[in-house]
Motif scaffolding. Structure first.
Motif, mmCIF file in Angstrom:
data_model
loop_
_atom_site.group_PDB
_atom_site.id
_atom_site.type_symbol
_atom_site.label_atom_id
_atom_site.label_comp_id
_atom_site.label_asym_id
_atom_site.label_seq_id
_atom_site.Cartn_x
_atom_site.Cartn_y
_atom_site.Cartn_z
ATOM 1 N N ASP A 148 45.074 34.598 -8.289
ATOM 2 C CA ASP A 148 43.955 33.668 -9.526
ATOM 3 C C ASP A 148 44.850 32.626 -9.262
ATOM 4 N N GLY A 149 45.803 32.442 -9.008
ATOM 5 C CA GLY A 149 46.305 31.120 -9.129
ATOM 6 C C GLY A 149 47.585 30.460 -8.658
ATOM 7 N N PHE A 150 48.595 31.831 -8.598
ATOM 8 C CA PHE A 150 50.120 32.083 -8.877
ATOM 9 C C PHE A 150 50.552 32.978 -7.969
ATOM 10 N N PRO A 151 52.036 32.872 -7.209
ATOM 11 C CA PRO A 151 51.591 34.512 -6.885
ATOM 12 C C PRO A 151 52.448 35.274 -7.322
ATOM 13 N N PHE A 152 53.028 34.943 -8.260
ATOM 14 C CA PHE A 152 53.728 36.115 -9.006
ATOM 15 C C PHE A 152 53.303 36.348 -10.658
ATOM 16 N N LEU A 153 52.952 37.264 -11.274
ATOM 17 C CA LEU A 153 52.984 37.432 -12.994
ATOM 18 C C LEU A 153 53.827 38.129 -13.195
ATOM 19 N N ILE A 154 54.076 38.191 -14.489
ATOM 20 C CA ILE A 154 55.545 38.788 -15.393
ATOM 21 C C ILE A 154 55.373 39.295 -16.493
ATOM 22 N N ILE A 155 56.009 40.338 -16.658
ATOM 23 C CA ILE A 155 55.472 40.672 -18.615
ATOM 24 C C ILE A 155 56.454 41.235 -18.601
ATOM 25 N N GLY A 156 57.253 41.327 -20.037
ATOM 26 C CA GLY A 156 58.434 42.053 -20.245
ATOM 27 C C GLY A 156 57.493 43.820 -21.489
ATOM 28 N N GLU A 157 58.192 44.843 -20.934
ATOM 29 C CA GLU A 157 57.859 45.705 -21.571
ATOM 30 C C GLU A 157 58.056 45.618 -23.828
ATOM 31 N N GLU A 158 58.432 44.873 -23.728
ATOM 32 C CA GLU A 158 58.385 44.604 -24.791
ATOM 33 C C GLU A 158 57.298 44.248 -25.940
ATOM 34 N N SER A 159 56.652 43.158 -24.821
ATOM 35 C CA SER A 159 55.543 42.122 -25.817
ATOM 36 C C SER A 159 54.147 43.464 -25.312
ATOM 37 N N LEU A 160 54.653 44.892 -24.455
ATOM 38 C CA LEU A 160 53.113 45.249 -24.563
ATOM 39 C C LEU A 160 53.959 46.349 -25.900
ATOM 40 N N LYS A 161 54.817 47.028 -25.836
ATOM 41 C CA LYS A 161 55.447 47.452 -26.982
ATOM 42 C C LYS A 161 54.639 46.949 -28.317
ATOM 43 N N ASP A 162 54.864 45.447 -28.419
ATOM 44 C CA ASP A 162 54.683 45.340 -29.280
ATOM 45 C C ASP A 162 52.797 44.853 -29.783
ATOM 46 N N ARG A 177 47.407 43.860 -15.007
ATOM 47 C CA ARG A 177 47.644 43.685 -13.945
ATOM 48 C C ARG A 177 48.778 42.646 -13.561
ATOM 49 N N PRO A 178 50.345 42.770 -13.678
ATOM 50 C CA PRO A 178 51.766 42.199 -13.447
ATOM 51 C C PRO A 178 51.882 42.566 -12.178
ATOM 52 N N ASN A 179 52.668 41.906 -11.357
ATOM 53 C CA ASN A 179 53.522 42.227 -10.321
ATOM 54 C C ASN A 179 54.949 42.471 -10.730
ATOM 55 N N LEU A 180 55.212 42.236 -11.925
ATOM 56 C CA LEU A 180 57.253 42.380 -12.335
ATOM 57 C C LEU A 180 57.099 42.715 -13.843
ATOM 58 N N VAL A 181 57.241 44.194 -13.562
ATOM 59 C CA VAL A 181 58.087 43.907 -15.392
ATOM 60 C C VAL A 181 58.931 44.454 -16.080
ATOM 61 N N PHE A 182 59.923 43.616 -16.341
ATOM 62 C CA PHE A 182 61.152 43.598 -17.161
ATOM 63 C C PHE A 182 61.402 44.901 -18.222
ATOM 64 N N LYS A 183 63.004 45.051 -18.808
ATOM 65 C CA LYS A 183 63.050 45.704 -19.504
ATOM 66 C C LYS A 183 64.224 45.001 -20.155
ATOM 67 N N GLY A 184 64.176 45.258 -21.568
ATOM 68 C CA GLY A 184 65.284 44.000 -22.593
ATOM 69 C C GLY A 184 64.806 43.254 -22.886
ATOM 70 N N GLY A 185 65.378 42.961 -23.702
ATOM 71 C CA GLY A 185 64.815 41.961 -24.923
ATOM 72 C C GLY A 185 64.066 41.880 -26.196
ATOM 73 N N ARG A 186 63.228 40.762 -26.832
ATOM 74 C CA ARG A 186 62.648 41.180 -27.338
ATOM 75 C C ARG A 186 61.570 40.854 -27.039
ATOM 76 N N PRO A 187 59.939 41.187 -27.682
ATOM 77 C CA PRO A 187 58.431 41.593 -27.436
ATOM 78 C C PRO A 187 58.649 38.909 -27.160
ATOM 79 N N PHE A 188 58.003 39.278 -26.070
ATOM 80 C CA PHE A 188 57.839 37.779 -25.170
ATOM 81 C C PHE A 188 58.671 36.846 -25.069
ATOM 82 N N ASP A 189 59.778 37.525 -24.848
ATOM 83 C CA ASP A 189 61.131 36.563 -24.679
ATOM 84 C C ASP A 189 60.789 36.084 -22.872
ATOM 85 N N GLU A 190 59.410 36.126 -21.953
ATOM 86 C CA GLU A 190 59.185 35.199 -21.095
ATOM 87 C C GLU A 190 58.632 34.271 -21.171
#
Length: 268
Positions: A148-162, A177-190
Motif C-alpha cells: 500500500d505505501g511502505f516496504p515493511f509493516l511490524i506488529i508486536g505479539e503483545e499488541s495482538l494479545k492486548d 498482514r504484517p511482514n515482521l512480528v516480534f515478541k517481548g516488551g509491552r503492548p504497542f511498544d512499536e
C-alpha cells in the motif's frame, strides 16, 4: 527490555494469502518476492480484499520455479513463475501511483476471472520499475513494491494479545498482514520506537498503519464481521483513523531470520 523477531511473512501477490518464513532477504523495496504481483481490473486499477474478500482464499506457496496458487474452496491450482515470460507491459494504478507492470499471462487472467467473477489481469513489477514511498516520510527516495505505501509493516505479539483480551472471539495475526512480528516488551511498544536495527539492517518507524476493512475478513473462510475494527475504534482511534502496527522504511539489505535480536536505537 529484549525484543526478538518471532515471525516473518511475505505476500507475493497483493491481497492474496501470505507465506510464513523462517528467514527472508531484505531488498531495496522490502522483502524478496513481497507484493511483486498484483491483480488489476479492466482499467488497470488494483484489486484487493476490500471489495473481493474471496481473494483471501487464494493461498500461495513457493516452489523451485515460482509460486503455486491454490484456491481453497475447490482446490484448483495454477503455477506462476518467479518472473513471467511475457514482455508486454501495461500502465497500472495503485492508490495515487501509476506505474508500468508486466502482464503475466492470459491463462492466469482466466484463472482469476473465474474466481473473482470479473474481468481482471495479473501483473508483475519488474526490478527496473521505480515506485517511491510517500515523499512526506521518505529520506532517501526509498522504493516500495505493490504494498500500500511502505516496504515493511511490524506488529508486536503483545499488541495482538492486548486486542484479543478485549474480543469475544480471538483473531490471529494474519488479519493485519504484517511482514515482521516480534515478541517481548509491552503492548504497542512499536508505537514508541523511532528506529531499530535487525541483523545489521537499519529500520525507521515512520507512520502508524491505519487499518481498513480487510482486517474484518476471516482469512480462512473470507467471511466479514465487525471485528476487530469495532473494538479497536474504542481505544486505537486517532481522528478518523484506527491504528494498529507501524510502517517502516529501511536502509541496507541482507538476510533476516526469526529469533534475531531487535535493537531499538532511538525512542520517540
Amino acid at each position: 527490555m529484549e525484543y526478538r523477531l518471532s515471525e516473518i511473512y511475505i505476500y507475493p501477490f497483493k491481497s492474496l494469502g501470505g507465506i510464513s518464513l523462517k528467514r527472508a532477504e531484505a531488498t531495496d523495496r522490502g522483502l524478496k518476492y513481497d507484493r511483486r504481483f498484483m491483480l488489476v481490473d479492466g482499467q488497470g486499477n488494483f484489486l484487493t480484499q476490500r471489495k473481493f474478500p474471496v481473494m483471501a482464499l487464494i493461498k500461495p506457496e513457493i516452489t523451485d520455479e515460482g509460486f503455486r496458487l491454490r484456491y481453497s474452496k475447490d482446490n484448483r491450482i495454477i503455477e506462476i513463475p518467479f518472473r513471467p515470460e511475457s514482455d508486454v507491459r501495461a500502465k497500472v494504478k495503485i492508490w495515487d501511483d501509476e506505474v508500468e507492470a508486466l502482464l503475466v499471462s492470459e491463462e492466469a487472467d482466466k484463472w482469476f476471472e473465474e474466481i473473482l467473477k470479473i474481468k481482471c489481469r495479473l501483473v508483475f513489477m519488474e526490478d527496473d520499475v521505480k515506485r517511491y514511498a510517500d515523499k512526506k516520510y521518505a529520506l532517501n527516495n526509498e522504493l516500495v513494491s505493490f504494498a500500500d505505501g511502505f516496504p515493511f509493516l511490524i506488529i508486536g505479539e503483545e499488541s495482538l494479545k492486548d486486542l484479543n483480551s478485549r474480543l469475544n472471539v480471538k483473531i490471529p495475526m494474519n488479519r493485519f498482514r504484517p511482514n515482521l512480528v516480534f515478541k517481548g516488551g509491552r503492548p504497542f511498544d512499536e508505537d514508541k520506537w523511532e528506529s531499530f536495527v535487525l541483523n545489521g539492517i537499519k529500520f525507521r518507524v515512520v507512520k502508524p498503519c491505519a487499518r481498513c476493512v480487510i482486517t474484518t475478513v476471516d482469512q480462512t473462510n473470507a467471511r466479514k464481521s465487525e471485528e476487530p475494527l469495532k473494538t479497536l475504534s474504542l481505544y486505537r482511534k486517532e481522528g478518523n483513523k484506527i491504528l494498529f502496527g507501524q510502517n517502516l522504511l529501511h536502509e541496507g539489505a541482507g538476510l533476516i531470520e526469526t529469533d534475531s535480536l531487535i535493537t531499538v536505537t532511538q525512542w520517540k
